[in-house]
Design a protein around this motif. Structure first.
Motif, PDB file in Angstrom:
ATOM      1  N   PHE B   5       2.224  -8.395  15.579  1.00 17.76           N
ATOM      2  CA  PHE B   5       2.346  -9.611  14.730  1.00 17.76           C
ATOM      3  C   PHE B   5       2.806  -8.291  13.461  1.00 17.76           C
ATOM      4  O   PHE B   5       2.409  -7.289  13.413  1.00 17.76           O
ATOM      5  CB  PHE B   5       1.234 -10.108  13.946  1.00 17.76           C
ATOM      6  N   LYS B   6       3.457  -8.962  12.160  1.00 15.95           N
ATOM      7  CA  LYS B   6       3.721  -8.389  11.011  1.00 15.95           C
ATOM      8  C   LYS B   6       2.217  -8.353  10.480  1.00 15.95           C
ATOM      9  O   LYS B   6       1.557  -9.200  10.484  1.00 15.95           O
ATOM     10  CB  LYS B   6       4.387  -9.101  10.243  1.00 15.95           C
ATOM     11  N   ALA B   7       1.839  -7.106   9.629  1.00 17.51           N
ATOM     12  CA  ALA B   7       0.572  -7.062   9.021  1.00 17.51           C
ATOM     13  C   ALA B   7       0.596  -6.230   7.798  1.00 17.51           C
ATOM     14  O   ALA B   7       1.575  -5.425   8.061  1.00 17.51           O
ATOM     15  CB  ALA B   7      -0.506  -6.742   9.976  1.00 17.51           C
ATOM     16  N   GLN B   8      -0.286  -6.458   7.342  1.00 15.58           N
ATOM     17  CA  GLN B   8      -0.396  -5.490   5.933  1.00 15.58           C
ATOM     18  C   GLN B   8      -1.907  -5.284   5.612  1.00 15.58           C
ATOM     19  O   GLN B   8      -2.799  -5.859   5.940  1.00 15.58           O
ATOM     20  CB  GLN B   8       0.397  -5.622   5.014  1.00 15.58           C
ATOM     21  N   ALA B   9      -2.084  -4.061   4.937  1.00 14.67           N
ATOM     22  CA  ALA B   9      -3.537  -3.719   4.711  1.00 14.67           C
ATOM     23  C   ALA B   9      -3.228  -2.867   3.049  1.00 14.67           C
ATOM     24  O   ALA B   9      -2.338  -2.309   3.222  1.00 14.67           O
ATOM     25  CB  ALA B   9      -4.244  -3.071   5.659  1.00 14.67           C
ATOM     26  N   GLY B  10      -4.103  -2.832   2.172  1.00 14.43           N
ATOM     27  CA  GLY B  10      -4.212  -2.282   0.961  1.00 14.43           C
ATOM     28  C   GLY B  10      -3.488  -2.909  -0.219  1.00 14.43           C
ATOM     29  O   GLY B  10      -3.331  -4.100   0.206  1.00 14.43           O
ATOM     30  N   THR B  11      -3.563  -2.330  -1.476  1.00 14.53           N
ATOM     31  CA  THR B  11      -3.041  -3.022  -2.569  1.00 14.53           C
ATOM     32  C   THR B  11      -2.020  -2.030  -3.119  1.00 14.53           C
ATOM     33  O   THR B  11      -1.899  -0.846  -2.833  1.00 14.53           O
ATOM     34  CB  THR B  11      -4.308  -3.378  -3.518  1.00 14.53           C
ATOM     35  N   PHE B  12      -1.713  -2.463  -4.267  1.00 14.28           N
ATOM     36  CA  PHE B  12      -0.615  -1.542  -5.079  1.00 14.28           C
ATOM     37  C   PHE B  12      -1.457  -0.683  -6.397  1.00 14.28           C
ATOM     38  O   PHE B  12      -0.867  -0.384  -6.811  1.00 14.28           O
ATOM     39  CB  PHE B  12       0.261  -2.402  -5.785  1.00 14.28           C
ATOM     40  N   GLU B  13      -2.746  -1.166  -6.018  1.00 11.46           N
ATOM     41  CA  GLU B  13      -3.522  -0.408  -7.260  1.00 11.46           C
ATOM     42  C   GLU B  13      -3.616   1.194  -7.202  1.00 11.46           C
ATOM     43  O   GLU B  13      -3.508   1.937  -6.048  1.00 11.46           O
ATOM     44  CB  GLU B  13      -4.874  -0.799  -7.278  1.00 11.46           C
ATOM     45  N   SER B  14      -3.807   1.719  -8.234  1.00  7.73           N
ATOM     46  CA  SER B  14      -3.910   3.311  -8.311  1.00  7.73           C
ATOM     47  C   SER B  14      -5.139   3.691  -7.406  1.00  7.73           C
ATOM     48  O   SER B  14      -5.966   2.859  -7.104  1.00  7.73           O
ATOM     49  CB  SER B  14      -4.306   3.724  -9.879  1.00  7.73           C
ATOM     50  N   SER B  15      -4.823   4.724  -6.722  1.00  7.72           N
ATOM     51  CA  SER B  15      -5.751   5.236  -5.938  1.00  7.72           C
ATOM     52  C   SER B  15      -6.008   4.733  -4.609  1.00  7.72           C
ATOM     53  O   SER B  15      -7.010   4.714  -3.787  1.00  7.72           O
ATOM     54  CB  SER B  15      -7.372   5.598  -6.364  1.00  7.72           C
ATOM     55  N   ASP B  16      -4.764   3.761  -4.112  1.00  4.45           N
ATOM     56  CA  ASP B  16      -4.875   2.939  -2.968  1.00  4.45           C
ATOM     57  C   ASP B  16      -3.410   3.134  -2.329  1.00  4.45           C
ATOM     58  O   ASP B  16      -2.455   3.652  -2.791  1.00  4.45           O
ATOM     59  CB  ASP B  16      -5.079   1.382  -3.203  1.00  4.45           C
ATOM     60  N   ILE B  17      -3.420   2.629  -1.040  1.00  2.00           N
ATOM     61  CA  ILE B  17      -2.214   2.511  -0.311  1.00  2.00           C
ATOM     62  C   ILE B  17      -2.019   1.326   0.220  1.00  2.00           C
ATOM     63  O   ILE B  17      -2.812   0.689   0.737  1.00  2.00           O
ATOM     64  CB  ILE B  17      -2.133   3.750   0.617  1.00  2.00           C
ATOM     65  N   MET B  18      -0.753   0.813   0.258  1.00  4.11           N
ATOM     66  CA  MET B  18      -0.323  -0.156   0.831  1.00  4.11           C
ATOM     67  C   MET B  18       0.413  -0.052   2.126  1.00  4.11           C
ATOM     68  O   MET B  18       1.274   0.614   2.237  1.00  4.11           O
ATOM     69  CB  MET B  18       0.767  -1.071  -0.087  1.00  4.11           C
ATOM     70  N   VAL B  19      -0.287  -0.538   3.452  1.00  4.00           N
ATOM     71  CA  VAL B  19       0.576  -0.307   4.789  1.00  4.00           C
ATOM     72  C   VAL B  19       0.969  -1.531   5.327  1.00  4.00           C
ATOM     73  O   VAL B  19       0.264  -2.506   5.519  1.00  4.00           O
ATOM     74  CB  VAL B  19      -0.685   0.283   5.475  1.00  4.00           C
ATOM     75  N   LEU B  20       2.349  -1.544   5.427  1.00  3.96           N
ATOM     76  CA  LEU B  20       2.874  -2.551   6.350  1.00  3.96           C
ATOM     77  C   LEU B  20       3.074  -2.234   7.691  1.00  3.96           C
ATOM     78  O   LEU B  20       3.808  -1.159   7.884  1.00  3.96           O
ATOM     79  CB  LEU B  20       4.176  -2.962   5.662  1.00  3.96           C
TER      80      LEU B  20
END
Lengths: 357, 95
Positions: B5-20
């Motif tokens: 499936f398509k999936a994601q984790a994380g946020t756009f916030e500082s010190s974070d990473i968005m993974v798709l």
């Protein structure tokens, strides 16, 4: 500073609830936005723990809209949290997300990992995010590219809603005058005739031409997507159209022309549509200075001197049930389609609503 | 293992990473598209971390998009792992 996430409370908005709508529209009107509920599929609001309204964000289809944060909270993570919340939802359904914003806010979205596609000063920038991007489209272009290095390579962009003798004439003329012609068919399904129908009717009629390459317009060719007119209520409609057209032309120049080595672009003269007129103006401004010759072909007529062929007139005739008056406008494929039962639902659709497309 | 499936984790916030994560056809290989606010300093490190997690989970064919805002290594690992688990449908206890 405490942990950021616990500072805020996210809430989905009930768009049918007038109190919720009033809350957001008041908040937005203070920031200079004009909130129209028809313009969104979903809205969310962000509170802090004192129940102050900090920010809001919405989307329609795959376009993020009305993302705004109150000035005194702009230093925090509120903006990122709103965008994350929206993307979480939108990415489930779409591979590709767009944002239109003012050039001044470009850097804010870039900071979140959005990629700029084009900017038309001073009104708009458009950015993208997602699994697909401009690179995927360029890969597609490379896959269909004809290996020709000398001679004229032309581009024609058509919507063909529906395909008429006028389109056919323009395309055939371009094919005679150039080594290769790339025919971009606008993919967006905002027209009365669906993309697959438009594509098929053109292919039936012109598929045999050797140096014609049909290209899917993707999201970058005339992607009027969804007009972000809401945050520009002070600007004139014509200025907005001009900037929108400029965005499209810049994207065409920047991402498509270099891949396919296009050095000519054919357009028909425009009689009635101010949007297309703006588009042609933008092309005059951007194409020739960048080495793409713009060739304007006068529309052809049918019968009398003033009877210009236009897809608009064809739709008009369908609406008024007078298809026979425009039958000479249509090439065999379109004629056959419109007279057959296959097109019954399309004809019904055109009759039922009065739109320009 | 191959993501379904398509999936994601994380946020756009500082010190974070968005993974798709996007599933791809078997045999396409790994494609990692990374953008980061600290690209110049840590591009190779972040890619190495992502690949390390993919190796550990035995994921060979995937399209992974990462938008980093200066996440630390454990954060990157956690986000990639969660995104992969979601894309395999084996993540429990969240969502």
């Amino acid at each position: 500073m405490s942990v950021e996430n616990t500072d805020f409370r996210e809430e989905s908005l009930d768009l049918k609830n007038p109190f919720d709508v009033k809350l957001v529209s008041e908040f937005l009107s203070n920031l200079g936005f004009d909130y129209i509920t028809d313009d969104v599929d979903y809205s969310m609001i962000l509170y802090n723990l004192n129940d102050e309204l900090i920010g809001t964000g919405s989307y329609k289809g795959r376009v993020l809209k009305y993302v705004a944060v109150a000035p005194k909270f702009r230093e925090g993570a509120a903006f990122a949290q709103i965008v994350t919340h929206l993307i979480d939802i939108v990415i489930q359904k779409h591979n590709h997300i767009f944002v239109y914003t003012k050039p001044a806010n470009l850097v804010v979205f870039k900071g979140l990992g959005f990629t700029e596609i084009a900017t038309a000063e001073p009104l708009f920038s458009v950015l993208e995010f997602g699994y697909e991007n401009i690179r995927s489209y360029q890969d597609y272009l490379r896959s269909i590219k004809r290996d020709v290095h000398v001679g004229h390579i032309a581009a024609v962009v058509v919507n063909c809603n529906p395909f008429t003798m006028g389109h056919k004439y323009l395309i055939e003329k371009a094919c005679r005058e150039n080594r290769v012609v790339y025919l971009f068919v606008v993919e967006e399904n905002r027209s009365s005739f669906s993309f697959s129908t438009r594509w098929r009717l053109i292919k039936e009629e012109l598929g045999h031409i050797d140096n014609l390459v049909m290209v899917k317009g993707g999201d970058y060719v005339v992607s009027g997507t969804i007009f972000p007119a809401y945050f520009l209520k002070k600007e004139k409609k014509s200025d907005i159209a001009a900037c929108q057209a400029e965005l499209d032309v810049i994207a065409f120049m920047r991402y498509i022309v270099p891949i396919l080595n296009i050095n000519r672009r054919y357009v028909g003269t425009e009689m009635y549509s101010p949007v297309t007129l703006a588009y042609n103006k933008a092309m005059i401004k951007h194409l020739p200075p960048n080495g793409v010759e713009l060739i304007v072909i006068p529309r052809i007529t049918c019968g009398s001197k003033d009877n210009y062929i236009s897809a608009y007139k064809v739709r008009q005739a369908i609406r008024e049930d007078k298809l026979d008056t425009v039958i000479d406008f249509l090439p065999t494929s379109t004629r056959r389609y419109l007279l057959s039962e296959d097109s019954a639902h399309v004809r019904a659709k055109i009759k039922s609503k009065v739109t320009r497309h | 293992m191959t993501p379904k499936f398509k999936a994601q984790a994380g946020t756009f916030e500082s010190s974070d990473i968005m993974v798709l994560i996007e599933p791809v056809d078997e045999g396409t290989g790994r494609q990692v598209d990374l953008s980061s606010t600290v690209m110049l300093q840590f591009e190779e490190d972040i890619k190495a971390t992502i690949n390390q997690v993919l190796d550990a989970m035995n994921v060979g064919h995937v399209h992974l998009i990462a938008k980093d805002k200066g996440a630390l290594t454990p954060t990157i690992k956690a986000r990639v792992e969660t995104a992969i688990k979601r894309s395999l449908g084996i993540q429990e206890g969240t969502l």
